[in-house]
Motif scaffolding. Structure first.
Motif, short mmCIF file in Angstrom:
data_model
loop_
_atom_site.label_atom_id
_atom_site.label_comp_id
_atom_site.label_asym_id
_atom_site.label_seq_id
_atom_site.Cartn_x
_atom_site.Cartn_y
_atom_site.Cartn_z
N ILE A 404 0.81 -1.32 -0.07
CA ILE A 404 -0.07 0.14 0.02
C ILE A 404 1.05 1.30 0.11
CG2 ILE A 404 -1.60 1.12 1.36
CD1 ILE A 404 -3.19 -1.51 2.19
N LEU A 405 1.95 1.07 0.70
CA LEU A 405 2.84 2.39 0.73
C LEU A 405 3.31 2.62 -0.59
CD1 LEU A 405 4.59 1.82 4.09
CD2 LEU A 405 3.42 3.72 3.76
N ASP A 406 3.74 1.55 -1.34
CA ASP A 406 4.40 2.01 -2.80
C ASP A 406 3.41 1.95 -3.82
OD1 ASP A 406 6.91 1.52 -1.67
OD2 ASP A 406 6.82 -0.72 -2.23
N SER A 407 2.19 1.87 -3.58
CA SER A 407 0.98 1.83 -4.50
C SER A 407 0.67 3.36 -4.72
CB SER A 407 -0.16 1.12 -4.05
OG SER A 407 -1.33 1.56 -4.83
N PRO A 408 0.54 3.63 -6.02
CA PRO A 408 -0.09 5.10 -6.58
C PRO A 408 -1.66 5.11 -5.91
CG PRO A 408 0.40 3.58 -8.46
CD PRO A 408 0.63 2.75 -7.07
N SER A 409 -2.18 3.91 -5.96
CA SER A 409 -3.71 4.04 -5.79
C SER A 409 -4.23 4.16 -4.37
CB SER A 409 -4.32 2.73 -6.31
OG SER A 409 -3.92 2.29 -7.76
N TYR A 410 -3.43 3.58 -3.32
CA TYR A 410 -3.86 3.66 -1.95
C TYR A 410 -2.77 4.47 -1.23
CZ TYR A 410 -6.37 -0.15 -3.97
OH TYR A 410 -7.27 -1.14 -4.47
N GLU A 411 -3.52 4.84 -0.14
CA GLU A 411 -2.56 5.28 1.01
C GLU A 411 -2.84 4.80 2.50
OE1 GLU A 411 -3.14 9.42 2.00
OE2 GLU A 411 -5.42 9.34 1.90
N ALA A 435 -8.21 4.10 -0.65
CA ALA A 435 -7.92 4.53 -1.92
C ALA A 435 -7.79 6.05 -2.24
CB ALA A 435 -9.03 4.02 -3.10
N LYS A 436 -6.88 6.54 -2.99
CA LYS A 436 -6.48 7.93 -3.21
C LYS A 436 -7.96 8.44 -3.93
CE LYS A 436 -1.79 7.72 -2.79
NZ LYS A 436 -0.52 7.69 -3.38
N GLY A 463 -12.99 11.18 9.54
CA GLY A 463 -14.32 11.61 9.12
C GLY A 463 -14.78 11.04 7.60
N ARG A 464 -13.60 10.41 6.89
CA ARG A 464 -13.88 9.71 5.67
C ARG A 464 -13.83 8.11 5.80
NH1 ARG A 464 -9.03 12.22 2.73
NH2 ARG A 464 -9.48 10.89 1.09
N PRO A 465 -14.51 7.44 4.80
CA PRO A 465 -14.28 6.12 4.58
C PRO A 465 -13.09 5.57 4.78
CG PRO A 465 -15.67 6.95 3.03
CD PRO A 465 -15.02 8.07 3.50
N ALA A 466 -12.66 4.38 5.31
CA ALA A 466 -11.55 3.74 5.19
C ALA A 466 -11.47 2.28 5.16
CB ALA A 466 -10.79 4.15 6.43
N CYS A 467 -10.64 1.66 4.96
CA CYS A 467 -10.86 0.08 4.90
C CYS A 467 -9.73 -0.63 5.77
CB CYS A 467 -10.54 -0.11 3.35
SG CYS A 467 -10.71 -1.86 2.75
N ALA A 493 -8.28 -1.27 -7.99
CA ALA A 493 -7.74 -0.01 -8.22
C ALA A 493 -8.09 0.31 -9.63
CB ALA A 493 -6.38 0.08 -8.06
N ILE A 494 -8.14 -0.66 -10.61
CA ILE A 494 -8.15 -0.47 -11.84
C ILE A 494 -9.48 -0.76 -12.68
CG2 ILE A 494 -5.76 -0.69 -12.61
CD1 ILE A 494 -6.73 -3.32 -13.70
N SER A 495 -10.39 -1.28 -11.64
CA SER A 495 -11.80 -1.47 -12.41
C SER A 495 -12.83 -0.52 -12.22
CB SER A 495 -12.26 -2.92 -11.49
OG SER A 495 -12.48 -2.80 -10.19
N LYS A 496 -12.17 0.63 -11.80
CA LYS A 496 -13.09 1.91 -11.44
C LYS A 496 -14.29 2.21 -12.33
CE LYS A 496 -12.24 6.93 -11.10
NZ LYS A 496 -11.72 7.72 -11.33
N LYS A 497 -13.94 2.20 -13.62
CA LYS A 497 -14.84 2.60 -14.43
C LYS A 497 -16.13 1.58 -14.92
CE LYS A 497 -12.96 6.75 -15.52
NZ LYS A 497 -12.68 7.00 -14.31
#
Ligand SMILES: *Cc1c(COP(=O)(O)O)cnc(C)c1O
Length: 498
Positions: A404-411, A435-436, A463-467, A493-497
């Motif tokens: 997750i730390l290395d991922s561009p999609s998550y924090e 997810a960012k 105050g925001r959703p987290a997982c 992360a990529i199945s967004k659309k």
């Protein structure tokens, strides 16, 4: 006495295999199975019974497909569910087969209470708590019940020490006891408490509103010592200090080292407060050693200075539901709170140093022999087995956090300004993240769980959703399980659309 020993052993092994057999490839039942199971439920009590064979078939074929794989699959990371070790599963079935009631200490009639007391002292040894110091020890239904027991003992203590005639809440009730002790109320001082603490406070008459958080602004899970002292000093108010070790959203510990616990102990001694540690899953951290786990072991340091501790059996100890445990250093308080009065027929003839009858030191009177699975699993795997089991779970949690730390999609949460190594070193078995992309984040939990391969639970952070991943199954094998998690997170992360 039991000429059916052989049959019991065979049946037990067969049933235990259900728990420990092949890992299911999906973590949730399909909607189709859920619907089928739901529709199969028998609506009304039949006049003539359907017969055992038919009902067992119904349970296995219609209903069981509607269950989730929460404890059988290591990829079920929702909540801190735990699994069940083979030894524990087997013994749990034997508990049912032998159906002992652990209520009264009857050493001439059954060894049940002695077995239970031994299981609890083995557990103390695993957790580096001297059984001689922790003489009030009992099994409960889970950490919630242990928190109820802990707060009830704390309530008894903080009132009784303020009154020269040692008034007991157990005896005269909370209203009169407070009055006689010259107190207006009892408050519960804590940081990021588990929800069950508020429930426990409600149950024992302190009220949910008695729970006050005294966390630091930037690190809410840590004590603001100045604020803590200020609140402890209030006249007319007695306090129970509840230490979250660890906190359920992040797995972070409220204290970090012996010195901090000593400081809290000192304050509580000055102001007559009781220290209760909610170590539902954190307490297992006491089996760890070495540099890699230093932040965790520091978080567990000084628990021996507390008055009471909650632990969960059905979480990281990996015994089946329903099993929690509770230990306290005040056996006299246990008797004042839980004494089962005026029941001559339940009295055991026991000396003062004997094993107390469980009914006089815990919530229930009659109950099952919860100790047997604990005794079995502790002796089957030993200290080393438990340390390795937990290490495997932490390794996986840290691999997920690393990804997750290395991922561009998550924090990774809570956000940290420290190095990657520092962030990873504080990971225990929980990985909190988001997810960012806001759109993905809003549905993150549903999307991950919809894959059927991995199950996570949701929460809210800032105050925001987290997982949240909660790794808590003895079967975890990072080499096998991490690729499943990584693939799932990449896909989501990529199945967004779609
Ligand atoms: C899970 C948990 C509880 C409640 O435990 P149950 O076994 O569900 O009753 C209490 N405190 C903490 C910190 C927990 O993680």
């Amino acid at each position: 006495m039991f000429d059916d020993q052989d049959a019991i052993a065979k049946l037990s092994t067969a049933i235990a295999q259900l728990h420990t057999g092949p890992i299911p490839d999906t973590v949730l039942p399909s909607q189709k199975y859920l619907t089928q199971a739901r529709e199969s439920l028998i609506q009304h009590l039949p006049d003539a019974g359907l017969g055992v064979q038919k009902v067992i078939q119904h349970l296995r074929e219609d209903i069981a497909p509607g269950f989730n794989a929460s404890s059988r699959s290591p990829n079920y990371y929702g909540f801190v569910t735990g699994g069940s070790t083979p030894a524990a599963s087997l013994a749990d079935n034997l508990t049912t087969a032998y159906d002992q009631n652990v209520q009264i200490h009857l050493p001439k009639e059954t060894i049940a209470t002695e077995l239970e007391d031994r299981a609890l002292s083995l557990l103390c040894e695993l957790l580096m708590l001297d059984p001689a110091q922790w003489q009030h020890r009992t099994f409960t239904t889970g950490a919630t019940a242990s928190n109820v027991v802990g707060l009830a003992c704390g309530r008894e203590y903080v009132i009784s020490i303020r009154n020269t005639s040692s008034v007991s809440v157990g005896e005269v009730g909370i209203y009169e006891a407070l009055h006689r002790a010259g107190l207006d109320k009892i408050q519960l001082l804590t940081t990021v408490p588990h929800s069950s603490l508020g429930k426990a406070a409600a149950l024992i008459g302190l009220g949910r509103a008695s729970v006050k958080t005294v966390g630091l602004r930037e690190q809410p899970y840590k004590f603001d010592m100045e604020l803590l002292e200020k609140l402890l000093q209030q006249p007319g108010v007695a306090s129970i200090v509840a230490i979250s070790a660890a906190e359920v959203n992040t797995g972070l510990f409220a204290t970090s080292g012996l010195a901090e616990m000593q400081k809290i102990r000192k304050l509580c001694d000055i102001y007559g407060a009781w220290i209760h540690v909610d170590g539902a899953f954190g307490i297992l951290g006491r089996v760890l050693a070495g540099k890699t786990y230093e932040i965790i072991t520091q978080g567990c340091e000084g628990m021996e200075l507390a008055d009471s501790i909650t632990g969960d059996g059905h979480k990281l100890l990996n015994v089946p539901y329903d099993c929690g445990f509770f230990v306290s250093r005040h056996r006299d308080i246990a008797q004042s709170v839980f004494w089962n009065p005026n029941a001559a027929y339940l009295n055991a003839t026991a000396g003062s140093d004997a094993i107390p009858s469980p009914l006089n030191i815990g919530i229930e009177n009659s109950r099952r022999l919860r100790a047997l699975p604990v005794y079995a699993t502790l002796t089957a795997y030993g200290r080393t087995g438990y340390r390795e089991m937990l290490e495997r779970q932490i390794v996986l949690a840290r691999m997920i956090a690393d990804f997750i730390l290395d991922s561009p999609s998550y924090e990774l949460l809570p956000q940290s300004s420290g190095s990657k190594e520092e962030s990873l070193a504080s990971i225990y078995i929980i990985v909190l993240f988001r997810a960012k992309d806001e759109e993905v984040n809003a549905e993150l939990v549903q999307r991950i769980n919809a894959t059927g391969k991995v199950y996570v639970s949701g929460t809210s952070w800032d105050g925001r959703p987290a997982c949240r991943f909660a790794v808590s199954n003895w079967q975890v094998d990072a080499t096998r399980d991490f690729p499943v998690v990584r693939h799932c997170l990449e896909y989501v992360a990529i199945s967004k659309k779609e």
